[in-house]
Design an enzyme around this catalytic site. Structure first.
Site, PDB file in Angstrom:
ATOM      1  N   CYS A 139       0.900  -1.216  -0.133  1.00  0.00           N
ATOM      2  CA  CYS A 139      -0.032   0.002  -0.033  1.00  0.00           C
ATOM      3  C   CYS A 139       0.925   1.455   0.023  1.00  0.00           C
ATOM      4  O   CYS A 139       0.681   2.397  -0.617  1.00  0.00           O
ATOM      5  CB  CYS A 139      -0.873  -0.137   1.393  1.00  0.00           C
ATOM      6  SG  CYS A 139      -2.263  -1.276   1.378  1.00  0.00           S
ATOM      7  N   TRP A 239      -8.381  -6.424   3.486  1.00  0.00           N
ATOM      8  CA  TRP A 239      -7.202  -7.092   4.201  1.00  0.00           C
ATOM      9  C   TRP A 239      -7.723  -8.099   5.102  1.00  0.00           C
ATOM     10  O   TRP A 239      -7.139  -8.041   6.412  1.00  0.00           O
ATOM     11  CB  TRP A 239      -6.316  -6.203   4.943  1.00  0.00           C
ATOM     12  CG  TRP A 239      -5.830  -4.849   3.890  1.00  0.00           C
ATOM     13  CD1 TRP A 239      -4.956  -5.140   2.764  1.00  0.00           C
ATOM     14  CD2 TRP A 239      -6.132  -3.537   3.769  1.00  0.00           C
ATOM     15  NE1 TRP A 239      -4.865  -3.874   1.956  1.00  0.00           N
ATOM     16  CE2 TRP A 239      -5.689  -2.901   2.671  1.00  0.00           C
ATOM     17  CE3 TRP A 239      -7.294  -2.951   4.575  1.00  0.00           C
ATOM     18  CZ2 TRP A 239      -5.678  -1.821   2.168  1.00  0.00           C
ATOM     19  CZ3 TRP A 239      -7.459  -1.441   4.028  1.00  0.00           C
ATOM     20  CH2 TRP A 239      -6.698  -0.782   3.017  1.00  0.00           C
ATOM     21  N   GLU A 246      -6.667  -0.005   7.120  1.00  0.00           N
ATOM     22  CA  GLU A 246      -6.420   1.396   6.157  1.00  0.00           C
ATOM     23  C   GLU A 246      -5.033   1.378   5.466  1.00  0.00           C
ATOM     24  O   GLU A 246      -4.419   0.305   5.667  1.00  0.00           O
ATOM     25  CB  GLU A 246      -6.120   2.572   7.317  1.00  0.00           C
ATOM     26  CG  GLU A 246      -7.307   2.810   8.220  1.00  0.00           C
ATOM     27  CD  GLU A 246      -8.249   3.479   7.305  1.00  0.00           C
ATOM     28  OE1 GLU A 246      -8.025   4.007   6.192  1.00  0.00           O
ATOM     29  OE2 GLU A 246      -9.393   3.751   8.019  1.00  0.00           O
ATOM     30  N   CYS A 247      -5.123   1.619   4.333  1.00  0.00           N
ATOM     31  CA  CYS A 247      -4.065   1.817   3.266  1.00  0.00           C
ATOM     32  C   CYS A 247      -3.087   2.537   3.684  1.00  0.00           C
ATOM     33  O   CYS A 247      -1.692   2.161   3.152  1.00  0.00           O
ATOM     34  CB  CYS A 247      -4.704   1.783   1.806  1.00  0.00           C
ATOM     35  SG  CYS A 247      -5.165   3.501   1.607  1.00  0.00           S
ATOM     36  N   GLY A 248      -3.341   3.433   4.516  1.00  0.00           N
ATOM     37  CA  GLY A 248      -2.162   4.283   4.938  1.00  0.00           C
ATOM     38  C   GLY A 248      -2.405   6.030   4.749  1.00  0.00           C
ATOM     39  O   GLY A 248      -1.819   6.785   5.081  1.00  0.00           O
TER      40      GLY A 248
END
Length: 254
Positions: A139, A239, A246-248
């Site tokens: 990510c 996920w 969260e992807c970030g």
């Protein structure tokens, strides 16, 4: 086989270079603006963002329901706003087809921002799909760093996050400073609910991803997204099996 939910992710995730800290006066201005807009409608928040930052205002969208709602509003308020999608190479075909439907409906061409490496090149560099062993790093490489590059020259970015989506988003201000990307972050739908979003979609026949009708409540990259089961959290399909939600892009600043 996916590791149990409590298992930590393997590997080290790189960090973005730090951005220049904003002046205290700006932080106070943003705090005051966020407080003043707390009871405003999304359209009023978007108009404020346009008046304050356009043409150095951008929007990142993954074509979720919230993003489609904001695009619907932007078409009336300022359709020239720069909008982009982080095309990781792992997106569902339905997501990319939705981009075309949005363009036909509103005349807004959402730009596809792509990483420097193709999926094949990236997986070859890491000995296979990194999303299986270190999804945080995947990510970071194919989304987080890409947003930093895509937002060069901009002063503010809009997102479609809602406070009720996850703990990381629960405290999101309407307007705030995003030190990860060195931008003002505007979240027009922060105090909306899922019901508010879908009510507007149905009332105005706003295009949306057909995967939502198949149980996909939150849609990201296809290897890391599944339909949710009855009673599961809205983001449980992202996920799945990892201690990751969260992807970030929208995690709290460290």
């Amino acid at each position: 086989m996916s590791p149990p939910i409590s298992q930590p992710l393997s590997g080290r995730v790189n960090a973005l270079p730090p951005t220049a800290p904003p002046a205290p006066e700006l932080l106070e201005e943003l705090r005051a603006a966020s407080q003043a807009l707390e009871s405003a409608t999304p359209q009023e928040i978007i108009r404020w963002a346009v008046q304050s930052y356009f043409p150095q205002l951008t929007m990142a969208t993954a074509f979720g329901p919230e993003g489609c709602v904001i695009l619907h509003m932007l078409a009336e308020i300022e359709p020239r706003t720069a909008v982009f999608n982080l095309e990781t190479g792992y997106q569902f075909k339905e997501t990319l087809e939705l981009r075309d439907r949005i363009a036909r409906r509103y005349g807004i061409e959402v730009e596809l921002k792509q990483p420097a490496t193709t999926v094949a090149e990236y997986e070859a560099q890491h000995g296979g799909p990194l999303y299986r062993t270190n999804p945080d790093q995947c990510c970071f490489d194919r989304k987080v760093t890409l947003l930093r590059e895509a937002s060069v020259g901009m002063k503010a970015w809009m997102s479609g996050i809602r406070r009720d989506q996850s703990p990381d988003r629960a405290g999101a201000p309407i307007v705030g400073w995003d030190k990860k990307f060195g931008l003002v972050k505007v979240s027009p739908l922060a105090n909306w609910t899922k019901g508010n979003v879908w009510q507007l979609i149905l009332e105005h026949d706003i295009p949306y991803n057909p995967l939502h009708d198949q149980g996909y409540s939150s849609i990201g990259c296809f290897p890391c997204t599944r339909a949710v089961l009855f009673g599961e959290d809205e983001r449980a399909g992202r996920w799945s099996g990892y201690a990751k939600t969260e992807c970030g892009l929208h995690t709290k600043d460290e």
